[in-house]
Design a protein around this motif. Structure first.
Motif, PDB file in Angstrom:
ATOM      1  N   UNK A 258       0.835  -1.204   0.000  1.00 25.64           N
ATOM      2  CA  UNK A 258       0.000   0.000   0.000  1.00 25.64           C
ATOM      3  C   UNK A 258       0.868   1.252   0.000  1.00 25.64           C
ATOM      4  N   UNK A 259       1.906   1.260   0.851  1.00 25.30           N
ATOM      5  CA  UNK A 259       2.748   2.442   0.993  1.00 25.30           C
ATOM      6  C   UNK A 259       3.763   2.600  -0.131  1.00 25.30           C
ATOM      7  N   UNK A 260       4.078   1.497  -0.784  1.00 29.04           N
ATOM      8  CA  UNK A 260       5.072   1.554  -1.841  1.00 29.04           C
ATOM      9  C   UNK A 260       6.496   1.602  -1.324  1.00 29.04           C
ATOM     10  N   UNK A 261       6.701   1.270  -0.051  1.00 30.82           N
ATOM     11  CA  UNK A 261       8.033   1.272   0.546  1.00 30.82           C
ATOM     12  C   UNK A 261       8.026   0.382   1.779  1.00 30.82           C
ATOM     13  N   UNK A 262       9.213   0.025   2.253  1.00 28.31           N
ATOM     14  CA  UNK A 262       9.302  -0.843   3.425  1.00 28.31           C
ATOM     15  C   UNK A 262       8.873  -0.097   4.681  1.00 28.31           C
ATOM     16  N   UNK A 263       8.219  -0.797   5.583  1.00 32.36           N
ATOM     17  CA  UNK A 263       7.848  -0.208   6.858  1.00 32.36           C
ATOM     18  C   UNK A 263       9.103   0.006   7.709  1.00 32.36           C
ATOM     19  N   UNK A 264       9.189   1.148   8.405  1.00 34.35           N
ATOM     20  CA  UNK A 264      10.367   1.409   9.223  1.00 34.35           C
ATOM     21  C   UNK A 264      10.289   0.795  10.616  1.00 34.35           C
ATOM     22  N   UNK A 265       9.172   0.116  10.919  1.00 38.86           N
ATOM     23  CA  UNK A 265       8.987  -0.471  12.250  1.00 38.86           C
ATOM     24  C   UNK A 265       8.748  -1.971  12.115  1.00 38.86           C
ATOM     25  N   UNK A 266       8.917  -2.668  13.233  1.00 38.54           N
ATOM     26  CA  UNK A 266       8.615  -4.094  13.285  1.00 38.54           C
ATOM     27  C   UNK A 266       7.182  -4.260  13.758  1.00 38.54           C
ATOM     28  N   UNK A 267       6.466  -5.207  13.180  1.00 41.94           N
ATOM     29  CA  UNK A 267       5.069  -5.442  13.544  1.00 41.94           C
ATOM     30  C   UNK A 267       4.971  -6.694  14.404  1.00 41.94           C
TER      31      UNK A 267
END
Length: 445
Positions: A15-24
């Motif tokens: 959705x964001x088009x980039x890697x998430x900067x946080x761990x889920x």
């Protein structure tokens, strides 16, 4: 089958088009994302439903306030890492409509809908702490009183936990060198905060050139800190006005305890109803954010009318960065829905222009932006240290509102998304004698 955290991580990245900067960390205990990153905890599927029904800041805030989302580790780090994905996207860097034109993003949203479960067909009810009847920036005397009551009548005991003994609810003035320190450095919330708030009040008194026997109007006097300081340390007679009944009760007791009832009067009164000028000086500290864009000139004209010729105004006010299209501006959803209903922020240039249109001569503008980041971090430390007591005095949701609000604002000031400025203005008499010294900044300290 892929675990919930991995699925979430993949879908959010699409959705964001980039890697998430946080761990889920998901509701099934699974984790995915950068191993050393701070952890965003998605406690249940309802968190997804909130985000799908209200993408962006307000959906995230609702999930946080309700306890559907949490953070394991440094909240500031998560907010700082997520700022680009929330604030900048909502300001047009890559809006939702543009995002959903991407087939991969549309497919990911469908995947999130399936993961959220059948209940996604119905929007989750907002947490009870949310304002259900938006005031929509009418800024009548009635709606302003309601807005002030929502924010300030949380309980004086709660504010004592957060603000500390000074009971000053505005940006402190930290000693030379502190604003340039590492933003993550420890702040002495018990002693240093008190000193910094004392120094802020004294800075304002010196900018106003208060002298014994003068009359000071303190607009939005809060719990009486400025009124008490000015009367006790500078010998002036003070009228403090507030729309909060709880603040007025507290302030009057402080005045009595200090033996200042002959020099300080606390009123529950709208600034538009003050008629007993002229005053020699006016302080407005953290109040003008509640006035509203459409009413700001009226506010400035009222203060100008109440000042004696040669009198000074010190307007201490939060600002925002200007936008290319100012007509598209609205205060962010979380603040409007949970914290400052009907609040409006303006660029500092707009504030200066409106004060000058009202007849003031603006003589000095000082930015305290970095000081507010430090102040907010000190308040968050106070709240963290007394968390159980704060929850008992309010509610779990209300305490989470305040934690998110103060921590997010700290990041906002540190990232130059928000500013705070002291504007010193004079009602210069005809003939142009402002009464200001040629080298005015002797107050810099």
């Amino acid at each position: 089958m892929q675990d919930a955290a991995s699925r979430l991580n993949t879908l959010f990245e699409q959705v964001l088009g980039t890697s998430l900067p946080v761990r889920i960390r998901a509701w099934d205990g699974s984790e995915a994302g950068p191993p050393e990153a701070p952890v965003l905890v998605v406690r249940n599927r309802r968190a997804l439903r909130r985000l799908l029904w209200k993408p962006g800041e307000l959906g995230l805030a609702r999930a946080w306030v309700a306890g559907d989302l949490g953070v394991d580790g440094d909240l500031y780090a998560v907010l700082d890492l997520m700022a680009t994905h929330v604030w900048e996207r909502e300001e047009g860097a890559r809006g939702l409509a543009e995002t959903l034109r991407d087939p991969t993003a549309r497919s990911a949203v469908r995947g999130l809908l399936r993961l959220a479960g059948p209940a996604v067909l119905l929007p989750p009810a907002p947490p009870p702490e949310e304002i259900r009847d938006p005031l929509r920036h009418r800024h009548t005397k009635h709606t302003d009183k309601r807005a002030i009551s929502h924010h300030y009548d949380v309980g004086n005991d709660f504010y004592e936990l957060v603000l500390g003994p000074s009971m000053v609810y505005s940006c402190a003035y930290w000693p030379s060198g502190s604003p340039d320190a590492d933003a993550d450095a420890d702040v002495d919330a018990e002693a240093t905060l008190e000193t910094a708030q004392h120094d802020k009040l004294d800075l304002i008194c010196r900018k106003l050139a208060l002298a014994p026997g003068q009359r000071l109007l303190d607009v939005g006097c809060g719990w009486g800190s400025m009124a008490v300081h000015a009367a006790r340390d500078h010998g002036v007679h003070v009228v403090g006005i507030t729309l909060s009944q709880e603040q007025a009760v507290y302030a009057r007791k402080r005045v009595a305890d200090e033996g200042l009832t002959d020099r300080v009067e606390i009123r529950v009164q709208d600034y538009r109803d003050v008629t007993d000028g002229p005053y020699d000086a006016i302080s407005s500290i953290g109040m003008a954010e509640h006035v509203g864009a459409d009413k700001y000139l009226e506010y400035a004209e009222n203060l100008h009318r109440l000042l004696a010729p040669g009198g000074r105004l010190l307007n201490h006010q939060i600002s925002r960065r200007p936008r290319r299209d100012e007509s598209a501006y609205s205060i962010d959803g979380f603040i409007d829905a949970y914290v400052f209903p009907d609040g409006e922020l303006a660029p500092v240039g707009t504030t200066v222009t409106q004060l000058e249109r009202a007849g003031f001569e603006v003589r000095d503008v000082e930015s305290l932006r970095e000081h507010y980041g430090l102040t907010l971090r000190a308040w968050v430390a106070n709240l963290d240290a007394a968390w159980a007591r704060a929850v008992a005095l309010t509610s779990p949701g209300r305490a989470r509102v305040w934690l998110l609000y103060m921590a997010a604002c700290a990041v906002g000031f540190e990232r130059n998304r928000l500013g705070v400025n002291q504007v010193l203005a004079v009602r210069t008499p005809e003939g142009g004698a402002s009464g200001m010294p040629l080298r005015a900044r002797v107050w810099g300290g």
